[in-house]
Write a protein that holds these residues in place. Structure first.
Motif, PDB file in Angstrom:
ATOM      1  N   ILE A 190       2.901 -11.336  -6.006  1.00 18.02           N
ATOM      2  CA  ILE A 190       2.449 -10.292  -6.912  1.00 18.02           C
ATOM      3  C   ILE A 190       1.143  -9.699  -6.378  1.00 18.02           C
ATOM      4  O   ILE A 190       0.284 -10.433  -5.893  1.00 18.02           O
ATOM      5  N   ILE A 191       1.016  -8.391  -6.465  1.00 22.04           N
ATOM      6  CA  ILE A 191      -0.213  -7.701  -6.080  1.00 22.04           C
ATOM      7  C   ILE A 191      -0.783  -7.017  -7.318  1.00 22.04           C
ATOM      8  O   ILE A 191      -0.108  -6.209  -7.951  1.00 22.04           O
ATOM      9  N   LYS A 192      -2.023  -7.367  -7.665  1.00 27.06           N
ATOM     10  CA  LYS A 192      -2.683  -6.777  -8.826  1.00 27.06           C
ATOM     11  C   LYS A 192      -3.668  -5.720  -8.327  1.00 27.06           C
ATOM     12  O   LYS A 192      -4.613  -6.036  -7.587  1.00 27.06           O
ATOM     13  N   ILE A 193      -3.428  -4.478  -8.717  1.00 27.72           N
ATOM     14  CA  ILE A 193      -4.249  -3.374  -8.240  1.00 27.72           C
ATOM     15  C   ILE A 193      -5.491  -3.239  -9.117  1.00 27.72           C
ATOM     16  O   ILE A 193      -5.405  -3.215 -10.342  1.00 27.72           O
ATOM     17  N   ASP A 194      -6.638  -3.141  -8.485  1.00 24.41           N
ATOM     18  CA  ASP A 194      -7.918  -3.091  -9.179  1.00 24.41           C
ATOM     19  C   ASP A 194      -7.974  -1.915 -10.147  1.00 24.41           C
ATOM     20  O   ASP A 194      -7.476  -0.824  -9.868  1.00 24.41           O
ATOM     21  N   ARG A 195      -8.595  -2.143 -11.298  1.00 22.01           N
ATOM     22  CA  ARG A 195      -8.626  -1.142 -12.369  1.00 22.01           C
ATOM     23  C   ARG A 195      -9.357   0.137 -11.959  1.00 22.01           C
ATOM     24  O   ARG A 195      -9.168   1.182 -12.579  1.00 22.01           O
ATOM     25  N   PHE A 196     -10.207   0.087 -10.912  1.00 25.31           N
ATOM     26  CA  PHE A 196     -10.876   1.302 -10.459  1.00 25.31           C
ATOM     27  C   PHE A 196      -9.854   2.388 -10.138  1.00 25.31           C
ATOM     28  O   PHE A 196     -10.056   3.572 -10.436  1.00 25.31           O
ATOM     29  N   PHE A 197      -8.738   2.001  -9.528  1.00 22.88           N
ATOM     30  CA  PHE A 197      -7.727   2.973  -9.125  1.00 22.88           C
ATOM     31  C   PHE A 197      -6.836   3.376 -10.289  1.00 22.88           C
ATOM     32  O   PHE A 197      -6.196   4.433 -10.246  1.00 22.88           O
ATOM     33  N   ILE A 198      -6.772   2.548 -11.330  1.00 22.14           N
ATOM     34  CA  ILE A 198      -5.933   2.859 -12.487  1.00 22.14           C
ATOM     35  C   ILE A 198      -6.687   3.752 -13.475  1.00 22.14           C
ATOM     36  O   ILE A 198      -6.098   4.601 -14.129  1.00 22.14           O
ATOM     37  N   ASP A 199      -7.996   3.570 -13.562  1.00 20.88           N
ATOM     38  CA  ASP A 199      -8.821   4.323 -14.503  1.00 20.88           C
ATOM     39  C   ASP A 199      -8.764   5.822 -14.197  1.00 20.88           C
ATOM     40  O   ASP A 199      -9.214   6.277 -13.153  1.00 20.88           O
ATOM     41  N   GLY A 200      -8.175   6.587 -15.111  1.00 17.95           N
ATOM     42  CA  GLY A 200      -8.078   8.024 -14.927  1.00 17.95           C
ATOM     43  C   GLY A 200      -7.084   8.458 -13.874  1.00 17.95           C
ATOM     44  O   GLY A 200      -7.110   9.613 -13.427  1.00 17.95           O
ATOM     45  N   MET A 201      -6.170   7.552 -13.476  1.00 16.73           N
ATOM     46  CA  MET A 201      -5.222   7.877 -12.413  1.00 16.73           C
ATOM     47  C   MET A 201      -4.342   9.070 -12.784  1.00 16.73           C
ATOM     48  O   MET A 201      -3.918   9.837 -11.912  1.00 16.73           O
ATOM     49  N   ASP A 202      -4.052   9.224 -14.077  1.00 18.54           N
ATOM     50  CA  ASP A 202      -3.202  10.325 -14.522  1.00 18.54           C
ATOM     51  C   ASP A 202      -3.846  11.683 -14.292  1.00 18.54           C
ATOM     52  O   ASP A 202      -3.159  12.715 -14.295  1.00 18.54           O
ATOM     53  N   LYS A 203      -5.161  11.702 -14.061  1.00 16.33           N
ATOM     54  CA  LYS A 203      -5.870  12.962 -13.826  1.00 16.33           C
ATOM     55  C   LYS A 203      -6.419  13.061 -12.411  1.00 16.33           C
ATOM     56  O   LYS A 203      -7.023  14.067 -12.053  1.00 16.33           O
ATOM     57  N   ASP A 204      -6.247  12.028 -11.612  1.00 19.39           N
ATOM     58  CA  ASP A 204      -6.814  11.973 -10.267  1.00 19.39           C
ATOM     59  C   ASP A 204      -5.680  11.791  -9.262  1.00 19.39           C
ATOM     60  O   ASP A 204      -5.113  10.702  -9.127  1.00 19.39           O
ATOM     61  N   ARG A 205      -5.346  12.864  -8.563  1.00 22.00           N
ATOM     62  CA  ARG A 205      -4.214  12.838  -7.639  1.00 22.00           C
ATOM     63  C   ARG A 205      -4.425  11.851  -6.493  1.00 22.00           C
ATOM     64  O   ARG A 205      -3.490  11.202  -6.035  1.00 22.00           O
ATOM     65  N   ARG A 206      -5.650  11.695  -6.024  1.00 17.73           N
ATOM     66  CA  ARG A 206      -5.919  10.776  -4.912  1.00 17.73           C
ATOM     67  C   ARG A 206      -5.688   9.326  -5.334  1.00 17.73           C
ATOM     68  O   ARG A 206      -5.124   8.540  -4.582  1.00 17.73           O
ATOM     69  N   LYS A 207      -6.138   8.982  -6.560  1.00 21.25           N
ATOM     70  CA  LYS A 207      -5.885   7.630  -7.057  1.00 21.25           C
ATOM     71  C   LYS A 207      -4.386   7.394  -7.208  1.00 21.25           C
ATOM     72  O   LYS A 207      -3.868   6.324  -6.862  1.00 21.25           O
ATOM     73  N   GLU A 208      -3.694   8.379  -7.766  1.00 18.80           N
ATOM     74  CA  GLU A 208      -2.248   8.232  -7.953  1.00 18.80           C
ATOM     75  C   GLU A 208      -1.540   8.030  -6.618  1.00 18.80           C
ATOM     76  O   GLU A 208      -0.631   7.203  -6.493  1.00 18.80           O
ATOM     77  N   LEU A 209      -1.968   8.765  -5.609  1.00 18.11           N
ATOM     78  CA  LEU A 209      -1.367   8.630  -4.283  1.00 18.11           C
ATOM     79  C   LEU A 209      -1.618   7.241  -3.715  1.00 18.11           C
ATOM     80  O   LEU A 209      -0.712   6.615  -3.135  1.00 18.11           O
ATOM     81  N   PHE A 210      -2.825   6.724  -3.882  1.00 24.46           N
ATOM     82  CA  PHE A 210      -3.157   5.385  -3.385  1.00 24.46           C
ATOM     83  C   PHE A 210      -2.270   4.335  -4.055  1.00 24.46           C
ATOM     84  O   PHE A 210      -1.680   3.489  -3.388  1.00 24.46           O
ATOM     85  N   VAL A 211      -2.192   4.396  -5.368  1.00 19.92           N
ATOM     86  CA  VAL A 211      -1.403   3.403  -6.106  1.00 19.92           C
ATOM     87  C   VAL A 211       0.075   3.524  -5.751  1.00 19.92           C
ATOM     88  O   VAL A 211       0.790   2.517  -5.630  1.00 19.92           O
ATOM     89  N   THR A 212       0.546   4.757  -5.569  1.00 22.37           N
ATOM     90  CA  THR A 212       1.945   4.966  -5.188  1.00 22.37           C
ATOM     91  C   THR A 212       2.248   4.309  -3.849  1.00 22.37           C
ATOM     92  O   THR A 212       3.277   3.633  -3.677  1.00 22.37           O
ATOM     93  N   GLN A 213       1.348   4.483  -2.870  1.00 25.11           N
ATOM     94  CA  GLN A 213       1.564   3.917  -1.544  1.00 25.11           C
ATOM     95  C   GLN A 213       1.534   2.389  -1.580  1.00 25.11           C
ATOM     96  O   GLN A 213       2.369   1.722  -0.954  1.00 25.11           O
ATOM     97  N   ILE A 214       0.580   1.828  -2.315  1.00 18.58           N
ATOM     98  CA  ILE A 214       0.484   0.374  -2.404  1.00 18.58           C
ATOM     99  C   ILE A 214       1.708  -0.191  -3.121  1.00 18.58           C
ATOM    100  O   ILE A 214       2.258  -1.226  -2.720  1.00 18.58           O
ATOM    101  N   THR A 215       2.165   0.486  -4.160  1.00 13.72           N
ATOM    102  CA  THR A 215       3.347   0.024  -4.890  1.00 13.72           C
ATOM    103  C   THR A 215       4.575   0.036  -3.987  1.00 13.72           C
ATOM    104  O   THR A 215       5.346  -0.930  -3.959  1.00 13.72           O
TER     105      THR A 215
END
Length: 632
Positions: A190-215
């Motif tokens: 299991i990989i737990k992604i740090d909340r920094f990248f989740i916070d406001g991800m719905d409004k931040d395209r760069r965060k969403e892209l990072f989380v998408t790639q890691i997922t």
């Protein structure tokens, strides 16, 4: 035990210097310490997967932070001893949860433990057994805070934990220095992604892209993903949309030292997820019809029995392996076995009933996905690698079947065939048939807040006449893309009625939020469509052309009018035809208004009540978007 400074009436806990702590201090600290549990839930169903144990009462015990507790124990040479006492507290408390044997306990593992002089393996299994739990009940979270590369024989220790049935997770992924090295060294389940990248991800395209790639990468190596720190519905839906398997955070539930009465599901979250079903839920039926229901074997099987299995199932190239919970742990390839039995003494080693250690050398990690995962996500996983044996499909974490390349392509082809019948050929959005089918289902279920929106272009014909149908199609596609962006923060249904007419539907959000999303789409179109005109027309701010009556006149640059209708929460007899009739009246109002927007509350088949203008819907008049006769 707490050391405090008093300033006026405020008591401030102070950290106890490590050199002042002696052996007699720790028993009092242990008595003070408690643990809270925070649920980790499935993004598909809202079912509880497990609970993370979080240290509590550390301030009362005299420490500045949770990390200060462990740092102090490390500095005073008692980290392993103290950590084992913490584990005993956590495991015994976890065992009292209803249905604990079906849940996972996530425990933060300080990697420095393995470097202590008194480290002795096997004690955690003893604690679990004494509490009536199996070893696979626990998942050790390894943080990037400490460089695991410096831990002596750390890899051997991880292998030993895994051999005992433990799961391993990387915690706070992306926050420390280990990063990709941690994935390579730990091979986490299991990989737990740090909340920094989740916070406001719905409004931040760069965060969403990072989380998408890691997922995507996590799924490729056979690991599941937990998104930490989810605090809004929008973040939850974004995590679900990009494929995160699980989430935890304040929006789901806050950590609590009190044991919950129910541990199977979080009702409020399940309701939100059920109201916002995505494409993957529909793809699930297709996957069920095309997946291979390959027989799985338990992870306790002996190697010689695996050999018998392949001999009896000559057509099988792989065999899935599951643990006692029915969770997939990997696959075994027929080719690996064949290569081994033709080596000297290979067959004798396999057929020795007492030799079970060799099973691990054949066990391979395999990507897995929930049956509700969209076909698009599964296809992306397949095309990422050309050596994939297949995908293991699960339901609520339990093994369901196997999907190979041929089965996936057949499912995708079937899905595309079905979609082609119901989608607009230009925008590929749901067309009239799909819109009616969706609306019939949505309108038949009472919801507290429901809104339908009709969009219609203004001054489209003169634009089409001047620049041609190809440019007109480009304008329509532009608005389709804008709707996808502007309405992405909630689970809007978007359909293309035809020509320059679009339909959207949303539920479970406030009126103000729905209006802001619609006006955001209008504003984005107003700005971006300007580039479709020639420089002179843009400068003039109008287009010279002939109207429908053949008379030459000036037309303003294209805009989009929007008519928003609220469907009463108590009604289940309203149809899309009813709404369309009222929308036609509102669209006429919208086209004659300065902001090209009109809204109303549907009341019956012949009338509607207008909403107040957005400028007059402040908190003093309608707090939280609650209007007369409605529920929030």
């Amino acid at each position: 035990m707490s050391v405090t400074l008093r300033s006026d009436e405020t008591t401030v806990p102070m950290s106890i210097p490590a050199h002042r702590l002696g052996p007699r201090d720790w028993p009092k600290i242990i008595e003070t310490i408690d643990f809270a549990f925070q649920p980790i839930i499935s993004t598909h169903t809202g079912r509880v997967f497990g609970y993370e144990a979080l240290l509590r009462n550390w301030a009362e015990a005299g420490f500045a932070s949770i990390q200060d507790v462990f740092d102090t124990a490390w500095e005073t040479g008692v980290l392993h001893s103290i950590d084992m006492q913490f584990r005993a507290i956590v495991i015994n408390k976890f065992a009292r949860l209803p249905g604990a044997d079906k849940l996972k306990l996530f425990y933060n593992f300080d990697s420095r433990v393995v470097r202590t002089a008194d480290y002795r393996p096997g004690q955690t299994v003893e604690l679990l057994t004494a509490a009536g739990l199996a070893p696979d009940a626990i998942c050790l979270e390894i943080s990037e805070r400490h460089d695991i590369a410096h831990a002596h024989n750390f890899q051997d220790i991880l292998l030993r934990y895994r051999a005992q049935g433990f799961k391993v997770a990387t915690d706070d992924y992306g926050s420390g220095f280990a990063q990709m090295r941690a994935l390579y060294d730990c091979e986490p389940d299991i990989i737990k992604i740090d909340r920094f990248f989740i916070d406001g991800m719905d409004k931040d395209r760069r965060k969403e892209l990072f989380v998408t790639q890691i997922t995507g990468f996590s799924h490729l190596i056979g690991a599941q993903v937990v998104a930490e720190g989810v605090e809004t519905q929008e973040e939850l839906m974004c995590c679900r949309r990009i494929g995160c398997d699980f989430v935890q955070g304040f929006f789901v539930a806050r950590p609590s030292v009190e044991l919950p009465e129910r541990t199977d599901i979080i009702p409020k979250i399940s309701e939100v997820l059920n109201q916002n079903r995505r494409q993957g839920d529909h793809d699930g039926e297709l996957l069920r019809s095309f997946m291979i229901e390959a027989q799985a074997v338990p992870d306790t099987i002996k190697p010689n029995d695996i050999l018998d299995f392949f001999q009896q199932n000559a057509d099988s190239t792989i065999v899935p392996v599951i643990n006692r919970r029915g969770e997939p742990v990997g696959i075994i390839r027929d080719s690996d076995f064949k290569a081994f039995i033709y080596t000297p003494f290979g067959r004798e080693l396999l057929q020795n009933p007492s030799n079970r250690a060799y099973l691990s050398r054949f066990l391979r990690r395999c990507p897995s996905a929930d049956i509700r995962t969209s076909l698009s996500e599964l296809l992306e996983t397949f095309v990422t690698t050309d050596t994939l044996d297949g995908l293991i499909l699960t339901e609520d974490g339990r093994y369901l079947g196997v999907l190979d390349q041929r089965a996936l392509l057949r499912a995708v082809n079937e899905r595309n065939t079905l979609n082609a019948r119901d989608e607009n050929p230009l925008t590929r959005l749901p067309g009239n048939s799909a819109i009616y089918r969706y609306a019939a289902n949505a309108l038949s279920t009472p919801r507290r807040r429901r809104f339908a929106v009709y969009f219609d272009f203004d001054s489209f014909k003169p634009f089409n006449d001047r620049y041609g149908f190809r440019q007109g199609d480009r304008a329509i596609l532009l608005f389709k893309d804008i709707l996808g962006k502007a309405l992405s923060q909630n689970a809007w249904f978007i359909g293309h009625i035809g020509g320059d007419d679009f339909f959207a539907y949303v539920q479970s959000i406030d009126f103000e939020e729905a209006v802001l999303a619609v006006r955001r789409a209008q504003a984005m179109f107003d700005e971006e469509i300007k580039s479709f005109y020639d420089p002179k027309t843009r400068e003039n701010g109008f287009l010279q052309g002939k109207g429908r009556d053949g008379i030459d006149k000036r037309f303003p640059l294209m805009t989009v009018s929007a008519a928003l209708i609220r469907i009463p929460p108590e009604r289940t007899d309203i149809t899309l035809d009813h709404i369309s009739t009222e929308a036609a009246k509102l669209k006429e109002q919208a086209k004659n208004s300065a902001d090209r927007f009109a809204s109303g509350i549907y009341e019956d088949g012949d009338s509607y009540a207008p909403f107040p203008d957005m400028e007059n819907t402040g908190d003093s008049q309608h707090p939280d978007g609650v209007f007369p006769g409605s529920e929030n």
